[in-house]
Structure formats: structure tokens, C-alpha cells
Motif scaffolding. Sequence first.
Motif, PDB file in Angstrom:
ATOM      1  N   VAL A   1       5.395  -2.848  -4.718  1.00 54.09           N
ATOM      2  CA  VAL A   1       5.391  -2.849  -3.252  1.00 54.09           C
ATOM      3  C   VAL A   1       4.053  -3.382  -2.728  1.00 54.09           C
ATOM      4  O   VAL A   1       4.013  -4.264  -1.869  1.00 54.09           O
ATOM      5  N   ALA A   2       2.958  -2.822  -3.257  1.00 54.87           N
ATOM      6  CA  ALA A   2       1.629  -3.226  -2.800  1.00 54.87           C
ATOM      7  C   ALA A   2       0.602  -2.744  -3.802  1.00 54.87           C
ATOM      8  O   ALA A   2       0.828  -1.760  -4.519  1.00 54.87           O
ATOM      9  N   ASP A   3      -0.526  -3.446  -3.841  1.00 51.75           N
ATOM     10  CA  ASP A   3      -1.636  -2.946  -4.644  1.00 51.75           C
ATOM     11  C   ASP A   3      -2.939  -3.157  -3.897  1.00 51.75           C
ATOM     12  O   ASP A   3      -3.005  -3.885  -2.909  1.00 51.75           O
ATOM     13  N   ILE A   4      -3.980  -2.460  -4.375  1.00 50.90           N
ATOM     14  CA  ILE A   4      -5.279  -2.523  -3.709  1.00 50.90           C
ATOM     15  C   ILE A   4      -6.370  -2.418  -4.763  1.00 50.90           C
ATOM     16  O   ILE A   4      -6.336  -1.541  -5.632  1.00 50.90           O
ATOM     17  N   THR A   5      -7.332  -3.319  -4.694  1.00 51.35           N
ATOM     18  CA  THR A   5      -8.420  -3.324  -5.663  1.00 51.35           C
ATOM     19  C   THR A   5      -9.512  -2.351  -5.249  1.00 51.35           C
ATOM     20  O   THR A   5      -9.473  -1.751  -4.169  1.00 51.35           O
ATOM     21  N   SER A   6     -10.514  -2.235  -6.111  1.00 51.52           N
ATOM     22  CA  SER A   6     -11.634  -1.347  -5.823  1.00 51.52           C
ATOM     23  C   SER A   6     -12.396  -1.793  -4.583  1.00 51.52           C
ATOM     24  O   SER A   6     -12.991  -0.970  -3.874  1.00 51.52           O
ATOM     25  N   SER A   7     -12.360  -3.078  -4.294  1.00 54.25           N
ATOM     26  CA  SER A   7     -13.072  -3.596  -3.119  1.00 54.25           C
ATOM     27  C   SER A   7     -12.236  -3.510  -1.848  1.00 54.25           C
ATOM     28  O   SER A   7     -12.710  -3.881  -0.771  1.00 54.25           O
ATOM     29  N   GLY A   8     -10.998  -3.073  -1.996  1.00 56.59           N
ATOM     30  CA  GLY A   8     -10.138  -2.930  -0.826  1.00 56.59           C
ATOM     31  C   GLY A   8      -9.232  -4.108  -0.550  1.00 56.59           C
ATOM     32  O   GLY A   8      -8.503  -4.112   0.446  1.00 56.59           O
ATOM     33  N   SER A   9      -9.255  -5.104  -1.426  1.00 57.42           N
ATOM     34  CA  SER A   9      -8.370  -6.244  -1.259  1.00 57.42           C
ATOM     35  C   SER A   9      -6.951  -5.848  -1.649  1.00 57.42           C
ATOM     36  O   SER A   9      -6.742  -5.219  -2.695  1.00 57.42           O
ATOM     37  N   SER A  10      -5.985  -6.200  -0.817  1.00 55.56           N
ATOM     38  CA  SER A  10      -4.613  -5.756  -1.060  1.00 55.56           C
ATOM     39  C   SER A  10      -3.640  -6.923  -1.079  1.00 55.56           C
ATOM     40  O   SER A  10      -3.895  -7.978  -0.486  1.00 55.56           O
ATOM     41  N   THR A  11      -2.535  -6.722  -1.790  1.00 56.50           N
ATOM     42  CA  THR A  11      -1.435  -7.678  -1.789  1.00 56.50           C
ATOM     43  C   THR A  11      -0.139  -6.910  -1.563  1.00 56.50           C
ATOM     44  O   THR A  11      -0.061  -5.714  -1.882  1.00 56.50           O
ATOM     45  N   TYR A  12       0.850  -7.606  -1.045  1.00 59.43           N
ATOM     46  CA  TYR A  12       2.114  -6.970  -0.686  1.00 59.43           C
ATOM     47  C   TYR A  12       3.308  -7.803  -1.162  1.00 59.43           C
ATOM     48  O   TYR A  12       3.255  -9.033  -1.174  1.00 59.43           O
ATOM     49  N   ALA A  13       4.380  -7.099  -1.476  1.00 63.51           N
ATOM     50  CA  ALA A  13       5.660  -7.765  -1.679  1.00 63.51           C
ATOM     51  C   ALA A  13       6.121  -8.316  -0.332  1.00 63.51           C
ATOM     52  O   ALA A  13       5.759  -7.783   0.727  1.00 63.51           O
ATOM     53  N   ASP A  14       6.909  -9.376  -0.384  1.00 60.83           N
ATOM     54  CA  ASP A  14       7.400  -9.971   0.870  1.00 60.83           C
ATOM     55  C   ASP A  14       8.130  -8.944   1.726  1.00 60.83           C
ATOM     56  O   ASP A  14       8.021  -8.956   2.950  1.00 60.83           O
ATOM     57  N   SER A  15       8.844  -8.038   1.087  1.00 64.74           N
ATOM     58  CA  SER A  15       9.624  -7.038   1.818  1.00 64.74           C
ATOM     59  C   SER A  15       8.743  -6.044   2.562  1.00 64.74           C
ATOM     60  O   SER A  15       9.197  -5.372   3.483  1.00 64.74           O
ATOM     61  N   ALA A  16       7.471  -5.945   2.154  1.00 65.56           N
ATOM     62  CA  ALA A  16       6.558  -4.966   2.743  1.00 65.56           C
ATOM     63  C   ALA A  16       5.598  -5.579   3.768  1.00 65.56           C
ATOM     64  O   ALA A  16       5.021  -4.852   4.583  1.00 65.56           O
ATOM     65  N   LYS A  17       5.447  -6.880   3.724  1.00 69.63           N
ATOM     66  CA  LYS A  17       4.478  -7.529   4.602  1.00 69.63           C
ATOM     67  C   LYS A  17       4.800  -7.291   6.083  1.00 69.63           C
ATOM     68  O   LYS A  17       5.936  -7.449   6.503  1.00 69.63           O
ATOM     69  N   GLY A  18       3.762  -6.896   6.820  1.00 71.63           N
ATOM     70  CA  GLY A  18       3.937  -6.681   8.248  1.00 71.63           C
ATOM     71  C   GLY A  18       4.436  -5.293   8.619  1.00 71.63           C
ATOM     72  O   GLY A  18       4.393  -4.924   9.794  1.00 71.63           O
ATOM     73  N   ARG A  19       4.929  -4.533   7.644  1.00 67.11           N
ATOM     74  CA  ARG A  19       5.443  -3.197   7.932  1.00 67.11           C
ATOM     75  C   ARG A  19       4.686  -2.092   7.185  1.00 67.11           C
ATOM     76  O   ARG A  19       4.561  -0.978   7.674  1.00 67.11           O
ATOM     77  N   PHE A  20       4.231  -2.384   5.989  1.00 73.37           N
ATOM     78  CA  PHE A  20       3.551  -1.398   5.141  1.00 73.37           C
ATOM     79  C   PHE A  20       2.073  -1.731   5.054  1.00 73.37           C
ATOM     80  O   PHE A  20       1.682  -2.899   5.059  1.00 73.37           O
ATOM     81  N   THR A  21       1.261  -0.677   4.940  1.00 72.37           N
ATOM     82  CA  THR A  21      -0.176  -0.848   4.746  1.00 72.37           C
ATOM     83  C   THR A  21      -0.645   0.079   3.638  1.00 72.37           C
ATOM     84  O   THR A  21      -0.439   1.301   3.717  1.00 72.37           O
ATOM     85  N   VAL A  22      -1.268  -0.502   2.622  1.00 73.25           N
ATOM     86  CA  VAL A  22      -1.840   0.289   1.538  1.00 73.25           C
ATOM     87  C   VAL A  22      -3.315   0.511   1.829  1.00 73.25           C
ATOM     88  O   VAL A  22      -4.005  -0.388   2.316  1.00 73.25           O
ATOM     89  N   SER A  23      -3.787   1.708   1.538  1.00 66.01           N
ATOM     90  CA  SER A  23      -5.199   2.026   1.762  1.00 66.01           C
ATOM     91  C   SER A  23      -5.643   3.071   0.752  1.00 66.01           C
ATOM     92  O   SER A  23      -4.808   3.639   0.032  1.00 66.01           O
ATOM     93  N   ARG A  24      -6.921   3.322   0.698  1.00 65.68           N
ATOM     94  CA  ARG A  24      -7.449   4.290  -0.256  1.00 65.68           C
ATOM     95  C   ARG A  24      -8.623   5.027   0.360  1.00 65.68           C
ATOM     96  O   ARG A  24      -9.351   4.474   1.181  1.00 65.68           O
ATOM     97  N   ASN A  25      -8.799   6.271  -0.069  1.00 65.90           N
ATOM     98  CA  ASN A  25      -9.956   7.069   0.300  1.00 65.90           C
ATOM     99  C   ASN A  25     -10.647   7.447  -1.003  1.00 65.90           C
ATOM    100  O   ASN A  25     -10.201   8.349  -1.722  1.00 65.90           O
ATOM    101  N   ASN A  26     -11.709   6.731  -1.326  1.00 69.15           N
ATOM    102  CA  ASN A  26     -12.370   6.948  -2.609  1.00 69.15           C
ATOM    103  C   ASN A  26     -13.055   8.314  -2.677  1.00 69.15           C
ATOM    104  O   ASN A  26     -13.211   8.877  -3.763  1.00 69.15           O
ATOM    105  N   ALA A  27     -13.458   8.847  -1.531  1.00 69.65           N
ATOM    106  CA  ALA A  27     -14.091  10.170  -1.532  1.00 69.65           C
ATOM    107  C   ALA A  27     -13.086  11.266  -1.888  1.00 69.65           C
ATOM    108  O   ALA A  27     -13.463  12.314  -2.425  1.00 69.65           O
ATOM    109  N   ARG A  28     -11.819  11.001  -1.602  1.00 68.96           N
ATOM    110  CA  ARG A  28     -10.768  11.988  -1.879  1.00 68.96           C
ATOM    111  C   ARG A  28      -9.899  11.620  -3.073  1.00 68.96           C
ATOM    112  O   ARG A  28      -8.915  12.296  -3.354  1.00 68.96           O
ATOM    113  N   ASN A  29     -10.243  10.520  -3.743  1.00 71.20           N
ATOM    114  CA  ASN A  29      -9.432  10.054  -4.890  1.00 71.20           C
ATOM    115  C   ASN A  29      -7.947   9.953  -4.512  1.00 71.20           C
ATOM    116  O   ASN A  29      -7.067  10.374  -5.280  1.00 71.20           O
ATOM    117  N   THR A  30      -7.678   9.395  -3.362  1.00 77.24           N
ATOM    118  CA  THR A  30      -6.314   9.358  -2.845  1.00 77.24           C
ATOM    119  C   THR A  30      -5.942   7.953  -2.393  1.00 77.24           C
ATOM    120  O   THR A  30      -6.724   7.266  -1.734  1.00 77.24           O
TER     121      THR A  30
END
Length: 115
Positions: free
Chosen positions: A48-77
Motif C-alpha cells: 500500500v505504502a512505505d516510508i524511509t527513515s528520512s520520511g520519503s514515502s511511496t504509494y500504490a496507485d490505489s492509495a495515491k491522493g487518499r492515504f498518507t503514511v507517516s511515522r513518529n520515531n519518538a513513539r516507534n509507531t
Amino acid sequence: QVYLVESGGGLVQAGASLRLSCAASGLNFKIATMAWYRQPPGKQRELVADITSSGSSTYADSAKGRFTVSRNNARNTLYLQMNSLKPEDTAVYYCNTKWRSREFWGRGTQVTVSS
């Protein structure tokens, strides 16, 4: 041992939003690339989506524009914000990472979107 625990799934109507979370442990989360996959009923698991350590993300075509991947490194989430959900988004959603040459999966969280 790496553990990934997903939460936040549920049953919603088309057009609604959900935010999935993935709590990670057993790895240096802030340097790990993280990903969300899903497996619709009767179909293969797909990225569906992935995100690198630097915060760069990629999305499947089906997810683009509707889904957002994010991370909170302080919370390991890891998060997946899903908006404008469609019935075809119905699937089990899995958190994934590759760490020290091994691949790890959570147990998944069910998302069901009714029309």
C-alpha cells in the motif's frame, strides 16, 4: 526479535476515514524503512505504502491522493491515514519491515468498508 502490532481497523461506510497504527519494538525504528501491505479477501497481499527513515514515502496507485503514511520515531509507531475509503479497500492491513536481513510482519488489522 522484532514485534509489530497493528491497531485501528474496523467497519466503516464508504467515504469514511480510518487511521491505522503499528507499534514496533525490537529494532532501531528511526533508521528502519517501514511499510503497509494489505490482503483483500481471496487476493494476494499487496504493498500500500512505505516510508524511509528520512520520511520519503511511496504509494500504490490505489492509495495515491487518499492515504498518507507517516511515522513518529519518538513513539516507534507507524501510521496510515486512510480517507475517502471505498469498498475495494476492504482487506487485512499488515505492518512490515526488513531488519538485519529478515522480514517481519504484524498479525494484521481488518478494515471493512461497506457501500
